[in-house]
Design a protein around this motif. Sequence first.
Motif, PDB file in Angstrom:
ATOM      1  N   ASP A 191      -9.405  -0.188   3.871  1.00  0.00           N
ATOM      2  CA  ASP A 191      -8.517   0.866   4.352  1.00  0.00           C
ATOM      3  C   ASP A 191      -7.146   0.285   4.671  1.00  0.00           C
ATOM      4  OD1 ASP A 191     -10.160   3.402   4.657  1.00  0.00           O
ATOM      5  OD2 ASP A 191     -11.406   1.992   5.755  1.00  0.00           O
ATOM      6  N   SER A 192      -6.131   0.975   4.209  1.00  0.00           N
ATOM      7  CA  SER A 192      -4.753   0.634   4.550  1.00  0.00           C
ATOM      8  C   SER A 192      -3.957   1.939   4.578  1.00  0.00           C
ATOM      9  CB  SER A 192      -4.156  -0.362   3.553  1.00  0.00           C
ATOM     10  OG  SER A 192      -4.092   0.214   2.259  1.00  0.00           O
ATOM     11  N   PHE A 193      -2.668   1.826   4.899  1.00  0.00           N
ATOM     12  CA  PHE A 193      -1.807   3.000   4.896  1.00  0.00           C
ATOM     13  C   PHE A 193      -0.876   2.917   3.701  1.00  0.00           C
ATOM     14  CE2 PHE A 193      -2.834   2.800   9.498  1.00  0.00           C
ATOM     15  CZ  PHE A 193      -3.422   4.057   9.602  1.00  0.00           C
ATOM     16  N   ASP A 194      -0.742   4.057   3.017  1.00  0.00           N
ATOM     17  CA  ASP A 194       0.118   4.132   1.839  1.00  0.00           C
ATOM     18  C   ASP A 194       0.996   5.376   1.967  1.00  0.00           C
ATOM     19  OD1 ASP A 194       1.164   3.607  -0.731  1.00  0.00           O
ATOM     20  OD2 ASP A 194      -0.264   5.014  -1.611  1.00  0.00           O
ATOM     21  N   SER A 195       2.299   5.156   2.124  1.00  0.00           N
ATOM     22  CA  SER A 195       3.253   6.274   2.279  1.00  0.00           C
ATOM     23  C   SER A 195       2.849   7.193   3.429  1.00  0.00           C
ATOM     24  CB  SER A 195       3.353   7.076   0.975  1.00  0.00           C
ATOM     25  OG  SER A 195       3.772   6.251  -0.094  1.00  0.00           O
ATOM     26  N   GLY A 196       2.363   6.575   4.523  1.00  0.00           N
ATOM     27  CA  GLY A 196       2.015   7.335   5.705  1.00  0.00           C
ATOM     28  C   GLY A 196       0.622   7.907   5.704  1.00  0.00           C
ATOM     29  N   GLY A 197      -0.112   7.793   4.601  1.00  0.00           N
ATOM     30  CA  GLY A 197      -1.464   8.316   4.526  1.00  0.00           C
ATOM     31  C   GLY A 197      -2.472   7.187   4.365  1.00  0.00           C
ATOM     32  N   GLN A 198      -3.731   7.521   4.586  1.00  0.00           N
ATOM     33  CA  GLN A 198      -4.783   6.520   4.460  1.00  0.00           C
ATOM     34  C   GLN A 198      -5.091   6.275   2.987  1.00  0.00           C
ATOM     35  OE1 GLN A 198      -8.304   7.432   6.677  1.00  0.00           O
ATOM     36  NE2 GLN A 198      -9.326   5.505   6.196  1.00  0.00           N
ATOM     37  N   TYR A 199      -5.281   5.012   2.644  1.00  0.00           N
ATOM     38  CA  TYR A 199      -5.584   4.609   1.269  1.00  0.00           C
ATOM     39  C   TYR A 199      -6.879   3.812   1.295  1.00  0.00           C
ATOM     40  CZ  TYR A 199      -4.998   2.172  -3.241  1.00  0.00           C
ATOM     41  OH  TYR A 199      -5.172   1.664  -4.510  1.00  0.00           O
TER      42      TYR A 199
END
Length: 331
Positions: free
Chosen positions: A63-71
């Motif tokens: 899990d990481s953040f991508d453009s403010g959303g969860q990826y």
Amino acid sequence: MGNKLARRLGAAAMTAAAVAAFAPTAAAAEPTWTAVPLEVPADVFSVRVNGTDGVDQIVGSYDSFDSGGQYRPGIVWRGTALTVLGEAFDDLTDLTAINTSGVAVGSHAAYDEQPQAVKWTGDHYEDLPAPAGSASVATSVNDNGDIVGTADYQVILWPASAPGTYRLLPMPYPTSANGVSIGDDGTVVASVIEPVGSGPSRAFRWDSTGQPRELERVDRDHGHSVLTIENGMIGGSANLLGAAIWNTKGRVQRFVPDIQLYGMNANGDLLARGNTGGDAWFVDENGVRSTLPATFMPSFHPTTLFTNGTVAGYSHDEATFTDTAVIWQRV
């Protein structure tokens, strides 16, 4: 992981013991275990180490953040090297099992939506068909490409011989199944909850006609559960009593009292700990136990014990309460 695994590794050795309490043999000297980190991107805030092919591949997600959303992409480690497969259909993706050909299975879902079973074929994702409106998850894939899992907690089979189709296997009780796994000979196994309250569970296999057959009980008064099927051996537990290993006919071949089983490889080696919560984790190879370090944390997936005795999991830091994705190797 039977036929193809045997060709890659040589014939797996197994000694069938009489059904009896199995007393572990003390090792001459405890081995030293080393935690080798798995590659993970720097911006990841959680990582899942899930199933393995028993040889050199591990699947999971992070899990990481991508453009403010969860990826959350599906991932594969080969050795310790990471390959990011990406999200299936732009949904949060969890891969839980992989075969020696690199076919990986699991599920994907948008946030707060029910899961959809999926497979990674080597270069792209494909949704696995299921009854309309059902929540489906793929949990196991054999080396022939047959896949099993659950659809609304019922056992479902996706046969490699008929791509794009599925079979719902008859349930012994109108309840729910877990621990669904498939061997290379097509034997399907699972734990099924009895229709009384919330349990106990019973261990089942599905025969060549697709009918459920209960595995032999170690004790009539205790529940039984299945974890995995590996190389013609079904690994599970007589709940609260110990670990049980059955053959594909459903007969108990080995019983190890007073342990909790968490994994088994194609040799029949076990990843386990004692029945009391604070007991040490260990790898049992034909009765010889190697104690894992106190910092070891398992992934709680039954295929994370490799055939060479390496264990995929985590190293836990008591000071920071962080878990690092690693493979534990003996040196």
